[in-house]
Design a protein around this motif. Structure first.
Motif, PDB file in Angstrom:
ATOM      1  N   GLU A  40     -12.353  11.538  -8.760  1.00 47.20           N
ATOM      2  CA  GLU A  40     -11.705  10.701  -8.012  1.00 47.20           C
ATOM      3  C   GLU A  40     -10.222  11.100  -7.785  1.00 47.20           C
ATOM      4  OE1 GLU A  40     -11.595   7.310 -10.364  1.00 47.20           O
ATOM      5  OE2 GLU A  40     -13.597   6.617 -10.184  1.00 47.20           O
ATOM      6  N   GLU A  41      -9.947  12.219  -8.379  1.00 51.48           N
ATOM      7  CA  GLU A  41      -8.653  12.930  -8.030  1.00 51.48           C
ATOM      8  C   GLU A  41      -8.954  14.434  -8.181  1.00 51.48           C
ATOM      9  OE1 GLU A  41      -5.568  11.898 -10.490  1.00 51.48           O
ATOM     10  OE2 GLU A  41      -6.507  12.327 -12.323  1.00 51.48           O
ATOM     11  N   THR A  42      -8.102  15.192  -7.254  1.00 51.34           N
ATOM     12  CA  THR A  42      -8.228  16.755  -7.446  1.00 51.34           C
ATOM     13  C   THR A  42      -6.703  17.110  -7.974  1.00 51.34           C
ATOM     14  OG1 THR A  42      -9.545  16.760  -5.395  1.00 51.34           O
ATOM     15  CG2 THR A  42      -8.322  18.784  -5.945  1.00 51.34           C
ATOM     16  N   LEU A  43      -6.887  17.766  -8.891  1.00 57.28           N
ATOM     17  CA  LEU A  43      -5.889  18.361  -9.731  1.00 57.28           C
ATOM     18  C   LEU A  43      -5.458  19.668  -9.475  1.00 57.28           C
ATOM     19  CD1 LEU A  43      -6.380  16.698 -13.367  1.00 57.28           C
ATOM     20  CD2 LEU A  43      -5.269  15.794 -11.581  1.00 57.28           C
ATOM     21  N   VAL A  44      -4.376  20.229  -9.675  1.00 56.94           N
ATOM     22  CA  VAL A  44      -3.813  21.375  -9.243  1.00 56.94           C
ATOM     23  C   VAL A  44      -3.031  22.087 -10.388  1.00 56.94           C
ATOM     24  CG1 VAL A  44      -2.433  22.835  -7.616  1.00 56.94           C
ATOM     25  CG2 VAL A  44      -3.682  20.980  -6.643  1.00 56.94           C
ATOM     26  N   THR A  45      -3.035  23.266 -10.799  1.00 62.38           N
ATOM     27  CA  THR A  45      -2.317  23.833 -11.854  1.00 62.38           C
ATOM     28  C   THR A  45      -0.890  23.904 -11.449  1.00 62.38           C
ATOM     29  OG1 THR A  45      -3.012  26.143 -11.190  1.00 62.38           O
ATOM     30  CG2 THR A  45      -4.270  24.976 -13.105  1.00 62.38           C
ATOM     31  N   ASP A  46      -0.088  23.829 -12.200  1.00 63.68           N
ATOM     32  CA  ASP A  46       1.482  24.167 -11.905  1.00 63.68           C
ATOM     33  C   ASP A  46       1.872  24.948 -13.232  1.00 63.68           C
ATOM     34  OD1 ASP A  46       4.175  24.359 -10.918  1.00 63.68           O
ATOM     35  OD2 ASP A  46       4.344  22.111 -11.295  1.00 63.68           O
ATOM     36  N   TYR A  47       1.745  26.164 -13.360  1.00 65.71           N
ATOM     37  CA  TYR A  47       2.194  26.913 -14.501  1.00 65.71           C
ATOM     38  C   TYR A  47       3.302  27.878 -14.199  1.00 65.71           C
ATOM     39  CZ  TYR A  47      -2.510  25.650 -16.230  1.00 65.71           C
ATOM     40  OH  TYR A  47      -3.554  24.875 -17.029  1.00 65.71           O
ATOM     41  N   GLY A  48       3.850  27.967 -13.060  1.00 64.20           N
ATOM     42  CA  GLY A  48       4.792  28.899 -12.674  1.00 64.20           C
ATOM     43  C   GLY A  48       4.511  30.318 -12.969  1.00 64.20           C
ATOM     44  N   ASP A  49       5.211  30.900 -13.644  1.00 62.37           N
ATOM     45  CA  ASP A  49       4.866  32.503 -14.001  1.00 62.37           C
ATOM     46  C   ASP A  49       3.945  32.827 -15.261  1.00 62.37           C
ATOM     47  OD1 ASP A  49       6.091  33.349 -11.724  1.00 62.37           O
ATOM     48  OD2 ASP A  49       8.119  33.653 -12.782  1.00 62.37           O
ATOM     49  N   SER A  50       3.788  31.681 -16.009  1.00 61.90           N
ATOM     50  CA  SER A  50       3.279  31.584 -17.231  1.00 61.90           C
ATOM     51  C   SER A  50       1.647  31.892 -17.349  1.00 61.90           C
ATOM     52  CB  SER A  50       3.442  30.455 -18.240  1.00 61.90           C
ATOM     53  OG  SER A  50       2.903  29.326 -17.732  1.00 61.90           O
ATOM     54  N   ASN A  51       0.923  31.172 -16.379  1.00 55.93           N
ATOM     55  CA  ASN A  51      -0.590  31.271 -16.427  1.00 55.93           C
ATOM     56  C   ASN A  51      -1.073  31.500 -17.634  1.00 55.93           C
ATOM     57  OD1 ASN A  51      -0.801  31.381 -13.360  1.00 55.93           O
ATOM     58  ND2 ASN A  51      -0.332  33.509 -13.419  1.00 55.93           N
ATOM     59  N   PRO A  52      -1.251  30.268 -18.543  1.00 52.12           N
ATOM     60  CA  PRO A  52      -1.744  30.188 -19.696  1.00 52.12           C
ATOM     61  C   PRO A  52      -3.412  30.511 -19.503  1.00 52.12           C
ATOM     62  CG  PRO A  52      -1.310  28.051 -19.079  1.00 52.12           C
ATOM     63  CD  PRO A  52      -0.353  29.053 -18.162  1.00 52.12           C
ATOM     64  N   LEU A  53      -4.068  30.987 -20.571  1.00 57.27           N
ATOM     65  CA  LEU A  53      -5.594  31.165 -20.555  1.00 57.27           C
ATOM     66  C   LEU A  53      -6.211  30.171 -21.188  1.00 57.27           C
ATOM     67  CD1 LEU A  53      -5.637  35.083 -20.381  1.00 57.27           C
ATOM     68  CD2 LEU A  53      -5.120  33.433 -18.378  1.00 57.27           C
ATOM     69  N   LEU A  54      -7.368  29.536 -20.700  1.00 58.47           N
ATOM     70  CA  LEU A  54      -8.112  28.681 -21.583  1.00 58.47           C
ATOM     71  C   LEU A  54      -9.438  29.389 -21.941  1.00 58.47           C
ATOM     72  CD1 LEU A  54      -8.769  26.008 -22.586  1.00 58.47           C
ATOM     73  CD2 LEU A  54      -9.679  25.280 -20.453  1.00 58.47           C
ATOM     74  N   PHE A  55      -9.518  29.721 -23.184  1.00 59.51           N
ATOM     75  CA  PHE A  55     -10.811  30.336 -23.519  1.00 59.51           C
ATOM     76  C   PHE A  55     -11.702  29.175 -23.813  1.00 59.51           C
ATOM     77  CE2 PHE A  55      -7.657  33.715 -24.207  1.00 59.51           C
ATOM     78  CZ  PHE A  55      -8.398  34.899 -23.944  1.00 59.51           C
ATOM     79  N   ASP A  56     -12.625  28.904 -22.752  1.00 62.20           N
ATOM     80  CA  ASP A  56     -13.386  27.904 -22.708  1.00 62.20           C
ATOM     81  C   ASP A  56     -14.791  28.259 -22.844  1.00 62.20           C
ATOM     82  OD1 ASP A  56     -13.384  29.151 -20.121  1.00 62.20           O
ATOM     83  OD2 ASP A  56     -13.861  27.469 -19.039  1.00 62.20           O
ATOM     84  N   TYR A  57     -14.972  28.926 -23.958  1.00 59.54           N
ATOM     85  CA  TYR A  57     -16.609  29.381 -24.185  1.00 59.54           C
ATOM     86  C   TYR A  57     -16.619  29.707 -25.898  1.00 59.54           C
ATOM     87  CZ  TYR A  57     -14.253  33.960 -23.532  1.00 59.54           C
ATOM     88  OH  TYR A  57     -13.185  34.974 -23.549  1.00 59.54           O
TER      89      TYR A  57
END
Length: 294
Positions: free
Chosen positions: A97-114
């Motif tokens: 129902e909505e499209t999301l967009v990241t906004d991390y600036g220069d930080s670019n955190p990582l999600l260890f999704d496994y």
């Protein structure tokens, strides 16, 4: 996979990458790419891999053709297009129902999704307070950060960092080809503004039958599906959309994709590049890469 076959595959992608038109050729738009984002196995070999898992390791491990391809793919994109930013879609972030967009600036955190894999020592996880819905990706991971469908291939493509902004956008959680095509189409104009659009997944993604991941062990039905994908991408521009849509109705589609989240990103890339031809960059079984809008 034989050494000769590996060499043949490498020649294929080297020739295809070299033949892509660059912005220096007077081209106004950067192609959009569907690419094989691989798995955490690209970064660290599973020493205990045996039986069917050994086949997955050979096709998706750190010494696999896919790993070699990604290490060539990233530098070629930077050299040819010198993008102002990279917009990336991954099979591991979907929203409804909505499209999301990241906004991390220069930080670019990582999600260890496994789980079940060691983390690559060269990658440090960074955290933010922002929470994001990751949708149903088969594991239910939540949290902020670029997921492994981004940071794993980018590690091979660009090393520890890339000197342009990276923005991740969620795919449409309906997993409908039409909606995800429209999502990509909505971003078409960005290609004229120096933005590189990448959409990552895998054309074979199943743990019900690990033999499907390798061309040498996959059954004839799955190999036929893999060939049908290449045939669809070779379709004339006016037939491309219908040919790609038809793939989800292929008799072996559910064997290759019990759930289609890894296949759907192909429609985002195709939609973003629907105003041009499609081109096969690499035809690796289960892990091909295509350019759209060439």
């Amino acid at each position: 996979m034989s050494v000769n076959n590996n060499e043949s595959i490498k020649r294929e992608w080297t020739t295809a990458l070299d033949s892509l038109p660059s912005v220096s050729d007077g081209r106004s738009k950067i192609p959009a790419f569907y690419f094989a984002h691989g798995s955490p196995m690209l970064l660290r070999e599973l020493k205990a891999a045996k039986g069917p898992m050994d086949g997955i390791m050979k096709s998706h491990g750190p010494r696999s053709p896919l790993a070699l391809f990604l290490s060539d793919f990233g530098p070629a994109l930077l050299q040819k297009y010198n993008p102002k930013a990279i917009v990336i879609f991954s099979a591991h972030w979907e929203t409804k129902e909505e499209t999301l967009v990241t906004d991390y600036g220069d930080s670019n955190p990582l999600l260890f999704d496994y789980y079940g894999f060691e983390r690559e020592a060269g990658i440090s996880a960074r955290t933010t307070r922002k929470e994001e819905s990751r949708g149903r990706d088969g594991r239910g991971f939540m949290g902020p950060g670029l997921d492994h469908g981004v940071f794993v291939p980018f590690k091979l493509m660009f090393g520890d960092s890339v000197d342009v902004p990276v923005i991740q956008v969620s795919i449409d959680g309906s997993l409908a080809p039409e909606k995800n095509w429209a999502l990509g189409k909505a971003l078409n104009a960005l290609r004229s503004e120096g933005i590189l659009i990448l959409s990552g997944g895998l054309t074979i993604h199943t743990f019900k039958d690990p033999t499907a991941w390798s061309e040498s062990t996959a059954n004839a039905r799955v190999r036929g599906f893999s060939s049908a994908i290449l045939d669809a991408v070779r379709s004339p521009s006016d037939a491309l959309q219908a040919s790609l849509y038809a793939l989800t109705k292929h008799s072996a589609f559910r064997e290759a994709h019990p759930r289609e989240e890894h296949f759907i990103p192909i429609y985002v890339a195709a939609g973003a590049g629907e105003d041009g031809a499609a081109k096969i960059i690499s035809s690796q079984h289960g892990a091909p890469t295509f350019a759209f809008g060439v």
